[in-house]
Design a protein around this motif. Structure first.
Motif, PDB file in Angstrom:
ATOM      1  N   ALA A 214      -2.728 131.817  25.780  1.00 32.93           N
ATOM      2  CA  ALA A 214      -2.009 131.406  26.985  1.00 32.93           C
ATOM      3  C   ALA A 214      -1.698 132.652  27.817  1.00 32.93           C
ATOM      4  N   ASP A 215      -2.587 132.938  28.735  1.00 32.22           N
ATOM      5  CA  ASP A 215      -2.463 134.098  29.613  1.00 32.22           C
ATOM      6  C   ASP A 215      -1.915 133.606  30.948  1.00 32.22           C
ATOM      7  N   VAL A 216      -0.799 134.170  31.378  1.00 29.94           N
ATOM      8  CA  VAL A 216      -0.167 133.687  32.609  1.00 29.94           C
ATOM      9  C   VAL A 216      -1.059 133.874  33.831  1.00 29.94           C
TER      10      VAL A 216
ATOM     11  N   ASP B   1       0.608 138.359  28.553  1.00 30.21           N
ATOM     12  CA  ASP B   1       1.258 138.496  29.860  1.00 30.21           C
ATOM     13  C   ASP B   1       1.200 139.955  30.303  1.00 30.21           C
ATOM     14  N   LYS B   2       0.370 140.207  31.313  1.00 28.35           N
ATOM     15  CA  LYS B   2       0.199 141.563  31.817  1.00 28.35           C
ATOM     16  C   LYS B   2       0.871 141.765  33.175  1.00 28.35           C
ATOM     17  N   ILE B   3       1.628 140.777  33.651  1.00 33.61           N
ATOM     18  CA  ILE B   3       2.149 140.872  35.022  1.00 33.61           C
ATOM     19  C   ILE B   3       3.659 140.787  35.125  1.00 33.61           C
ATOM     20  N   ASN B   4       4.334 140.101  34.223  1.00 37.53           N
ATOM     21  CA  ASN B   4       5.777 139.919  34.347  1.00 37.53           C
ATOM     22  C   ASN B   4       6.559 141.079  33.749  1.00 37.53           C
ATOM     23  N   ASP B   5       7.794 141.222  34.189  1.00 37.98           N
ATOM     24  CA  ASP B   5       8.649 142.283  33.668  1.00 37.98           C
ATOM     25  C   ASP B   5       9.200 141.876  32.297  1.00 37.98           C
ATOM     26  N   PRO B   6       9.790 142.823  31.559  1.00 39.39           N
ATOM     27  CA  PRO B   6      10.250 142.526  30.197  1.00 39.39           C
ATOM     28  C   PRO B   6      11.239 141.376  30.112  1.00 39.39           C
TER      29      PRO B   6
END
Length: 210
Positions: free
Chosen positions: A9-11, A38-43
């Motif tokens: 499940a990749d955003v 998830d490579k785009i959202n912040d922690p």
């Protein structure tokens, strides 16, 4: 439980669908291994999403693995983590997560990477890309013989990834792949749940042996 369809499940690859609706439909279809990538959202946002995924996967007796982020996996009590070439060493991840958590390692098209990962304590290994992949178009191409060799010589489950569709995955199953990992083939499909069902139906033992 490390067997069957492994839905990543990749955003960034959920198409026009709501992320959680897509994951829920895949869970209802019968998928029992999900990786959160998830490579785009912040922690903070990744933690929020991961906590929701942990609740949803727990309700469906589904494994939840976290891509790359060992600390996030620890915080949300995920079932494990999946590591790439630029991530923590297996031994470091094991020290942080404990002995009971799963650690998967991407070995790309390099058999020696798999040997080293298993020696360091990897729970499973992944080879790919076996076909042209929409999510990683520049990924090196792996040969099916890697699966056969690993199943013969290494005593861990083997995952195949990379451009795998219902039309091309049967040779990978015949070679011995325990898991078939899919990103866009499920989450970029018009109906993620129906797409997952299609994969699952073809992965039944009677179909895979035909």
């Amino acid at each position: 439980m490390l067997q069957g369809l492994y839905a990543i499940a990749d955003v960034q690859h959920t198409g026009a669908h709501d992320f959680f609706d897509s994951v829920q439909s895949v869970l209802l279809a019968g998928v029992r291994i999900i990786q959160y990538r998830d490579k785009i959202n912040d922690p903070v946002e990744r933690t929020r999403i991961a906590r929701q995924l942990r609740l949803a996967t727990s309700r469906h007796a589904c494994l939840l693995l976290i891509n790359d982020d060992v600390e996030l996996a620890r915080v949300v009590d995920a079932d494990g983590v999946h590591l790439g070439k630029d991530d923590l060493e297996v031994s470091q991840a094991r020290a942080l997560l404990g002995a009971d958590k799963m650690i998967g390692v991407s070995c790309y098209n390099q058999y020696e990477n798999a040997v080293q990962a298993v020696a360091k304590g990897a729970t499973y290994i992944a080879f790919g890309s076996f076909f042209a992949s929409p999510s990683k178009p520049s990924a090196p191409r792996a040969e099916v013989e890697l699966i056969t060799r690993a199943k013969r010589d290494l005593e861990v489950p083997v995952c195949a990834i990379g451009g795998i569709t219902p039309n091309n995955m049967i040779p990978l199953l015949h070679a011995g792949a325990d898991m078939i990992a899919v990103i866009s083939g499920i989450f970029s499909a018009p109906s993620p749940g129906q797409s997952a069902q299609h994969y699952l139906a073809l992965m039944q033992p009677n179909c895979a042996a035909s």
